[in-house]
Design an enzyme around this catalytic site. Structure first.
Site, PDB file in Angstrom:
ATOM      1  N   CYS A  13       0.803  -1.229   0.000  1.00 18.22           N
ATOM      2  CA  CYS A  13       0.000   0.000   0.000  1.00 18.22           C
ATOM      3  C   CYS A  13       0.830   1.271   0.000  1.00 18.22           C
ATOM      4  O   CYS A  13       0.276   2.371   0.051  1.00 18.22           O
ATOM      5  CB  CYS A  13      -0.941   0.007   1.200  1.00 18.22           C
ATOM      6  SG  CYS A  13      -0.061   0.057   2.771  1.00 18.22           S
ATOM      7  N   GLY A  14       2.163   1.168  -0.022  1.00 22.06           N
ATOM      8  CA  GLY A  14       3.002   2.365  -0.076  1.00 22.06           C
ATOM      9  C   GLY A  14       3.234   3.031   1.266  1.00 22.06           C
ATOM     10  O   GLY A  14       3.550   4.220   1.331  1.00 22.06           O
ATOM     11  N   LYS A  15       3.140   2.270   2.369  1.00 26.64           N
ATOM     12  CA  LYS A  15       3.298   2.867   3.688  1.00 26.64           C
ATOM     13  C   LYS A  15       4.698   3.415   3.917  1.00 26.64           C
ATOM     14  O   LYS A  15       4.855   4.486   4.508  1.00 26.64           O
ATOM     15  CB  LYS A  15       2.940   1.856   4.779  1.00 26.64           C
ATOM     16  CG  LYS A  15       3.838   0.633   4.807  1.00 26.64           C
ATOM     17  CD  LYS A  15       3.446  -0.321   5.915  1.00 26.64           C
ATOM     18  CE  LYS A  15       4.368  -1.534   5.908  1.00 26.64           C
ATOM     19  NZ  LYS A  15       5.793  -1.179   6.066  1.00 26.64           N
ATOM     20  N   ASP A  86       8.439   2.687  11.206  1.00 24.01           N
ATOM     21  CA  ASP A  86       7.979   1.833  10.115  1.00 24.01           C
ATOM     22  C   ASP A  86       8.051   0.374  10.553  1.00 24.01           C
ATOM     23  O   ASP A  86       8.794   0.023  11.473  1.00 24.01           O
ATOM     24  CB  ASP A  86       8.828   2.058   8.864  1.00 24.01           C
ATOM     25  CG  ASP A  86       8.154   1.503   7.611  1.00 24.01           C
ATOM     26  OD1 ASP A  86       6.907   1.451   7.584  1.00 24.01           O
ATOM     27  OD2 ASP A  86       8.860   1.132   6.654  1.00 24.01           O
ATOM     28  N   GLU A  87       7.290  -0.473   9.883  1.00 25.36           N
ATOM     29  CA  GLU A  87       7.180  -1.896  10.235  1.00 25.36           C
ATOM     30  C   GLU A  87       6.741  -2.046  11.692  1.00 25.36           C
ATOM     31  O   GLU A  87       7.206  -2.923  12.423  1.00 25.36           O
ATOM     32  CB  GLU A  87       8.506  -2.635   9.989  1.00 25.36           C
ATOM     33  CG  GLU A  87       9.098  -2.449   8.607  1.00 25.36           C
ATOM     34  CD  GLU A  87       8.232  -3.029   7.479  1.00 25.36           C
ATOM     35  OE1 GLU A  87       7.197  -3.644   7.778  1.00 25.36           O
ATOM     36  OE2 GLU A  87       8.604  -2.863   6.312  1.00 25.36           O
TER      37      GLU A  87
END
Length: 216
Positions: A13-15, A86-87
């Site tokens: 999704c481009g996060k 992130d992650e």
């Protein structure tokens, strides 16, 4: 007021791209942030996107106290205006609690990016805790598509192109891995339930049709 914001979506999704964009936009305004990540596909201490952008990050290790890390950094005279994670699905629930404390006690915005469910459609513990604690949850608007063209809502793990539903919850891979490796694919719910990946459907199409049985 500072917030704990959870940006969630599927694997494709481009996060990570959005995380990098927020970091860049705030840096351009003279704001300094700390970027945390864990198990990024580019390697330890990296935040990467599928567009090829990579930046340095602080690798979150098991048992790491993220709140204490930021307090120590501020105590040494470091400047921190915001935090990007992130992650975030790979973090332990207690580390999500630490991020909430960063917001409440240190007055910093925390932007966490992650996927909500694993390849078995089960919530990651880190994502579950974020859903429980976040001030705001944002569903990423970049629409990932299943091979059939429908909106992709589920993450599938594949081995040799075939979907698997057993194994460790965390196995680092990517959606662009060769079919013979452990990889991931985003699917609509219908094809996730039927375990129909792009490779398995292609194999079915290429298989010879059974000849009709006729009486002599």
């Amino acid at each position: 007021m500072p917030e704990l914001v959870f940006f969630s979506g599927t694997m494709d999704c481009g996060k990570s791209t959005l995380a990098l964009q927020i970091s860049h936009n705030r840096s351009a305004r003279g704001l300094q942030g700390v970027i945390f990540t864990r198990d990024d596909r580019a390697g330890e201490g990296k935040l990467s996107s599928r567009l090829g952008l990579v930046t340095e990050a602080v690798e979150v290790t098991e048992g790491m106290d993220m709140y204490r890390y930021l307090v120590d950094r501020l105590s040494r005279g470091g400047k921190v205006d915001h935090v990007i994670v992130d992650e975030a699905q790979f973090l332990a629930p207690e580390q999500i609690d630490q991020l909430a404390r960063v917001v409440d006690d240190l007055g910093l915005d925390v932007f966490a990016f992650g996927i909500t469910t694993d390849f078995r459609t089960k919530l990651f513990p880190g994502s579950q805790r974020l859903i429980e604690l976040a001030d705001r949850i944002e569903t990423l608007q970049v629409e990932a598509l299943c091979w059939c063209g429908a909106r992709a809502t589920h993450n599938a793990r594949t081995v040799d192109g075939e979907m698997v539903v057993e194994g460790a919850q965390v196995v680092v891979g990517d959606v662009n891995r060769p079919a013979e490796e452990v990889g991931y694919e985003v699917l609509c719910r219908r094809h996730h339930l039927r375990r129909m990946t792009r490779a398995s459907v292609r194999a079915g199409v290429l298989s010879p049709d059974v000849l009709p049985v006729t009486s002599v």
